[in-house]
Write a protein that holds these residues in place. Sequence first.
Motif, short mmCIF file in Angstrom:
data_model
loop_
_atom_site.label_atom_id
_atom_site.label_comp_id
_atom_site.label_asym_id
_atom_site.label_seq_id
_atom_site.Cartn_x
_atom_site.Cartn_y
_atom_site.Cartn_z
N ALA A 137 -0.69 9.62 5.38
CA ALA A 137 -0.73 8.95 6.69
C ALA A 137 -1.68 7.75 6.64
O ALA A 137 -1.34 6.67 7.15
N ARG A 138 -2.83 7.93 5.98
CA ARG A 138 -3.82 6.83 5.91
C ARG A 138 -3.26 5.59 5.21
O ARG A 138 -3.56 4.48 5.59
N ILE A 139 -2.43 5.82 4.18
CA ILE A 139 -1.94 4.65 3.43
C ILE A 139 -0.61 4.13 4.00
O ILE A 139 -0.03 3.22 3.44
N GLY A 140 -0.15 4.76 5.10
CA GLY A 140 1.01 4.20 5.80
C GLY A 140 2.35 4.80 5.42
O GLY A 140 3.38 4.20 5.71
N VAL A 141 2.36 6.00 4.80
CA VAL A 141 3.65 6.64 4.50
C VAL A 141 4.07 7.49 5.70
O VAL A 141 3.30 8.33 6.16
N ASP A 142 5.27 7.24 6.21
CA ASP A 142 5.79 8.02 7.31
C ASP A 142 6.55 9.21 6.70
O ASP A 142 7.70 9.06 6.27
N THR A 143 5.89 10.36 6.63
CA THR A 143 6.50 11.49 5.91
C THR A 143 7.66 12.11 6.70
O THR A 143 8.55 12.72 6.12
N LYS A 144 7.66 11.95 8.02
CA LYS A 144 8.76 12.50 8.84
C LYS A 144 10.00 11.61 8.72
O LYS A 144 11.11 12.09 8.65
N ARG A 145 9.77 10.30 8.72
CA ARG A 145 10.87 9.33 8.60
C ARG A 145 10.52 8.33 7.50
O ARG A 145 10.12 7.19 7.79
N PRO A 146 10.65 8.76 6.24
CA PRO A 146 10.20 7.91 5.12
C PRO A 146 10.87 6.54 5.12
O PRO A 146 10.30 5.55 4.66
N ASN A 148 11.18 4.61 7.44
CA ASN A 148 10.42 3.67 8.28
C ASN A 148 9.17 3.15 7.57
O ASN A 148 8.43 2.35 8.13
N THR A 149 8.90 3.65 6.36
CA THR A 149 7.68 3.24 5.64
C THR A 149 7.81 1.81 5.14
O THR A 149 8.86 1.43 4.60
N ASP A 150 6.74 1.06 5.30
CA ASP A 150 6.69 -0.31 4.75
C ASP A 150 6.18 -0.16 3.30
O ASP A 150 4.98 -0.19 3.04
N TRP A 151 7.11 0.05 2.37
CA TRP A 151 6.71 0.39 1.00
C TRP A 151 5.89 -0.71 0.31
O TRP A 151 4.88 -0.39 -0.33
N PRO A 152 6.29 -2.00 0.44
CA PRO A 152 5.44 -3.01 -0.22
C PRO A 152 3.98 -2.94 0.25
O PRO A 152 3.06 -3.13 -0.55
N ALA A 153 3.78 -2.60 1.55
CA ALA A 153 2.40 -2.49 2.05
C ALA A 153 1.71 -1.29 1.39
O ALA A 153 0.53 -1.36 1.02
N VAL A 154 2.45 -0.18 1.21
CA VAL A 154 1.87 1.00 0.55
C VAL A 154 1.49 0.66 -0.90
O VAL A 154 0.40 0.99 -1.36
N TYR A 155 2.39 -0.04 -1.60
CA TYR A 155 2.08 -0.44 -2.98
C TYR A 155 0.82 -1.30 -3.00
O TYR A 155 -0.02 -1.18 -3.90
N GLY A 156 0.69 -2.16 -1.98
CA GLY A 156 -0.48 -3.04 -1.91
C GLY A 156 -1.76 -2.23 -1.76
O GLY A 156 -2.82 -2.62 -2.26
N ARG A 157 -1.67 -1.06 -1.10
CA ARG A 157 -2.88 -0.26 -0.86
C ARG A 157 -3.23 0.64 -2.06
O ARG A 157 -4.41 0.84 -2.34
N VAL A 158 -2.22 1.20 -2.72
CA VAL A 158 -2.53 2.21 -3.76
C VAL A 158 -2.10 1.80 -5.17
O VAL A 158 -2.38 2.52 -6.12
N GLY A 159 -1.42 0.66 -5.28
CA GLY A 159 -1.01 0.20 -6.61
C GLY A 159 0.41 0.64 -6.95
O GLY A 159 1.01 1.49 -6.28
N GLY A 160 0.94 0.04 -8.02
CA GLY A 160 2.35 0.22 -8.39
C GLY A 160 2.69 1.64 -8.79
O GLY A 160 3.73 2.19 -8.39
#
Length: 365
Positions: A137-146, A148-160
């Motif tokens: 949740a902190r890194i922006g993954v929507d686990t209920k509706r994946p 809807n996740t902004d994946w490029p933003a998640v990659y930006g936070r935790v790496g490739g």
Amino acid sequence: MRVECFVTGGSGFVGQHLLAHLTATGYTARVLMRQPEQIGRLREQVARLGGRAEFVHAVAGDISQEGLGLGEADRHCISAAAVVFHLAAQFTWGLTTERARAVNVQGALRVASLAAGYGIRLLMVGGFMLQNLDHLARIGVDTKRPENTDWPAVYGRVGGYEGSKLEAHFAVIRHMQDAGAAYSIVHPATVCGQSESGHILAGQPLAVLIRDLALGRFKAIPGSARHWLPLVSVDYLVKMITCVAFDPSMANQQVLALYPHTPNLQGMLAQIATTLAVRAPRRHVPINVLKWILAIPGLAARLSISPESLNFIQTQRFDMRIAEQLERKYQFTHPDMEQALARTVRYVIGYLANNPAPAPRPVAN
Ligand SMILES: NC(=O)c1ccc[n+]([C@@H]2O[C@H](COP(=O)([O-])OP(=O)(O)OC[C@H]3O[C@@H](n4cnc5c(N)ncnc54)[C@H](OP(=O)(O)O)[C@@H]3O)[C@@H](O)[C@H]2O)c1
């Protein structure tokens, strides 16, 4: 007649031990290999790890290629497999989003599609961070509706690497559900060496941590006294993977492979330092401060710390009930992990003695 399996990532650390375990317990394994000419070396390694080399066969292919780059004859052989084990991943820090997605997400989807197309059960290896819902949740993954996740933003936070493992997980589940096909997922903690021999490959995150402590590069403990880096021995992990893969009650289920009594990071570093006969770091440094320092150009390389690796040091504790049920059902348990860690440290010391400055894991191959 031996039951056939198809394995991706069989030449990797976990894969080698999985092949040894599968072939020692009655299975034949067809292994997807980017370099099938290396099959002789892989067979020797499987035999060293206690497996049956003659039951390991190479299949030329690459998960980053369309159709896994498989030939028609190999495809036909794979259709007879009882389980597809998907372990292959580009497991390295500093991956670009494009590369990580091409191999770890699209590659996983290709393997899933192959399994679903033949109606073969898929056993996928994920990672323990997928069970840390607060972190997701902190890194922006929507686990209920994946979706809807902004994946490029998640990659930006935790790496490739981590971003692609997370995206692949949800994409594969969706694919298998849409196809009405069965899957199971095992989420390992950071993998420790084999509990008897300490065997571990040099580029593994735990081996790198041990090397850095041995070389005096660890000056402080990232995080607080509540932070830990959960471990699992590779032998426990491959037993868990095998049990889950063939257990009908584990269809469409997930389980953690993690030693819940791993000490906090300070305790773990102290154990490693004792075996290395070096001083353990005592002072803590908050992870956010460390990440901020590492953002200074050139410092991450000089200190030999990847900011991505810090994401795995967390305070979260996990619900281990499913793993414990499987341990009871199949009568296996974690080995003495203090001993397994000490043996892993000795294995790495032996490796360092022959290779004083091991090359870092290549970023692209
Ligand atoms: N080790 C850990 O601490 C840990 C923790 C949690 C989760 N995991 C997961 O466990 C799985 C296995 O990890 P590992 O530690 O065994 O990794 P590893 O030692 O780095 O092995 C990676 C494997 O993937 C293969 N591979 C990479 N790119 C490929 C491609 N394009 N096509 C086909 N094969 C490819 C490699 O084959 P080559 O020989 O051709 O390079 C190798 O066999 C991974 O999914 C990883 O994310 C590992």
